[in-house]
Design a protein around this motif. Structure first.
Motif, mmCIF file in Angstrom:
data_model
loop_
_atom_site.group_PDB
_atom_site.id
_atom_site.type_symbol
_atom_site.label_atom_id
_atom_site.label_comp_id
_atom_site.label_asym_id
_atom_site.label_seq_id
_atom_site.Cartn_x
_atom_site.Cartn_y
_atom_site.Cartn_z
ATOM 1 N N VAL A 113 0.878 -1.247 -0.068
ATOM 2 C CA VAL A 113 -0.109 0.112 0.148
ATOM 3 C C VAL A 113 0.831 1.206 0.167
ATOM 4 C CG1 VAL A 113 -1.804 1.388 1.345
ATOM 5 C CG2 VAL A 113 -2.006 -1.127 0.929
ATOM 6 N N LYS A 114 1.883 1.285 0.956
ATOM 7 C CA LYS A 114 2.720 2.240 1.063
ATOM 8 C C LYS A 114 3.666 2.754 -0.299
ATOM 9 C CE LYS A 114 5.030 3.388 4.769
ATOM 10 N NZ LYS A 114 6.101 3.391 5.833
ATOM 11 N N ALA A 115 3.945 1.618 -0.989
ATOM 12 C CA ALA A 115 4.560 1.968 -2.519
ATOM 13 C C ALA A 115 3.547 2.541 -3.420
ATOM 14 C CB ALA A 115 5.280 0.551 -2.854
ATOM 15 N N GLY A 116 2.449 2.488 -3.203
ATOM 16 C CA GLY A 116 1.407 2.935 -4.012
ATOM 17 C C GLY A 116 0.829 1.991 -5.123
ATOM 18 N N ILE A 117 1.202 0.626 -4.900
ATOM 19 C CA ILE A 117 0.846 -0.339 -5.845
ATOM 20 C C ILE A 117 -0.800 -0.621 -6.033
ATOM 21 C CG2 ILE A 117 1.254 -2.728 -6.108
ATOM 22 C CD1 ILE A 117 3.992 -2.306 -5.249
ATOM 23 N N VAL A 118 -1.350 -0.417 -4.904
ATOM 24 C CA VAL A 118 -2.599 -0.795 -4.845
ATOM 25 C C VAL A 118 -3.377 0.309 -5.510
ATOM 26 C CG1 VAL A 118 -4.850 -1.019 -3.250
ATOM 27 C CG2 VAL A 118 -2.715 -1.878 -2.322
ATOM 28 N N ASP A 119 -2.975 1.470 -5.482
ATOM 29 C CA ASP A 119 -3.653 2.670 -6.031
ATOM 30 C C ASP A 119 -3.300 2.603 -7.709
ATOM 31 O OD1 ASP A 119 -4.894 3.613 -3.870
ATOM 32 O OD2 ASP A 119 -3.042 5.113 -3.818
ATOM 33 N N LEU A 120 -2.138 2.251 -7.981
ATOM 34 C CA LEU A 120 -1.858 1.972 -9.401
ATOM 35 C C LEU A 120 -2.635 1.204 -10.086
ATOM 36 C CD1 LEU A 120 1.905 3.015 -9.117
ATOM 37 C CD2 LEU A 120 0.265 4.624 -10.103
ATOM 38 N N THR A 121 -2.564 -0.083 -9.343
ATOM 39 C CA THR A 121 -3.346 -1.111 -9.949
ATOM 40 C C THR A 121 -4.876 -1.296 -10.072
ATOM 41 O OG1 THR A 121 -2.838 -2.510 -8.164
ATOM 42 C CG2 THR A 121 -1.065 -2.441 -9.864
ATOM 43 N N ASP A 122 -5.267 -0.321 -9.299
ATOM 44 C CA ASP A 122 -6.630 -0.440 -8.911
ATOM 45 C C ASP A 122 -7.029 -1.466 -8.109
ATOM 46 O OD1 ASP A 122 -9.222 1.095 -8.726
ATOM 47 O OD2 ASP A 122 -9.858 0.083 -10.488
#
Length: 99
Positions: A23-32
């Motif tokens: 989550v911190k790396a932004g992977i969840v947001d980037l991959t929806d």
């Protein structure tokens, strides 16, 4: 508490911390929140680390992670005011033995 319970709690905490990094790396947001894509990216990382170029990838990724953690610590240090910490110490109640 039984040994297996302690070990299970350690494992659970470890897994939660690893998920927090995703989550911190932004992977969840980037991959929806596409779990197949996230899993595929992690498998790609494993393949990369097992390749002839794995050592280079380790060095690059570890350096990038250490740099990100350092920036985060600096940001936390800037937002924590020394005045606030001193004020907290000043209003802290004395131990019961000294009242």
């Amino acid at each position: 508490m039984r040994n297996w319970q302690v070990e299970r709690r350690k494992r659970t905490r470890h897994l939660i911390e690893l998920g927090g990094l995703v989550v911190k790396a932004g992977i969840v947001d980037l991959t929806d929140d596409d779990r197949a894509m996230i899993y595929g990216a992690l498998i790609w990382m494993v393949d990369k680390l097992n390749s002839d170029d794995g050592e280079r990838a380790r060095e690059l990724w570890a350096g990038k992670g250490k740099e990100a953690f350092a920036k985060e610590q600096e940001a936390k240090a800037r937002t924590t005011s020394p005045i606030r910490r001193d004020r907290w110490r000043a209003v802290r109640r004395p131990p019961i033995s000294q009242r």
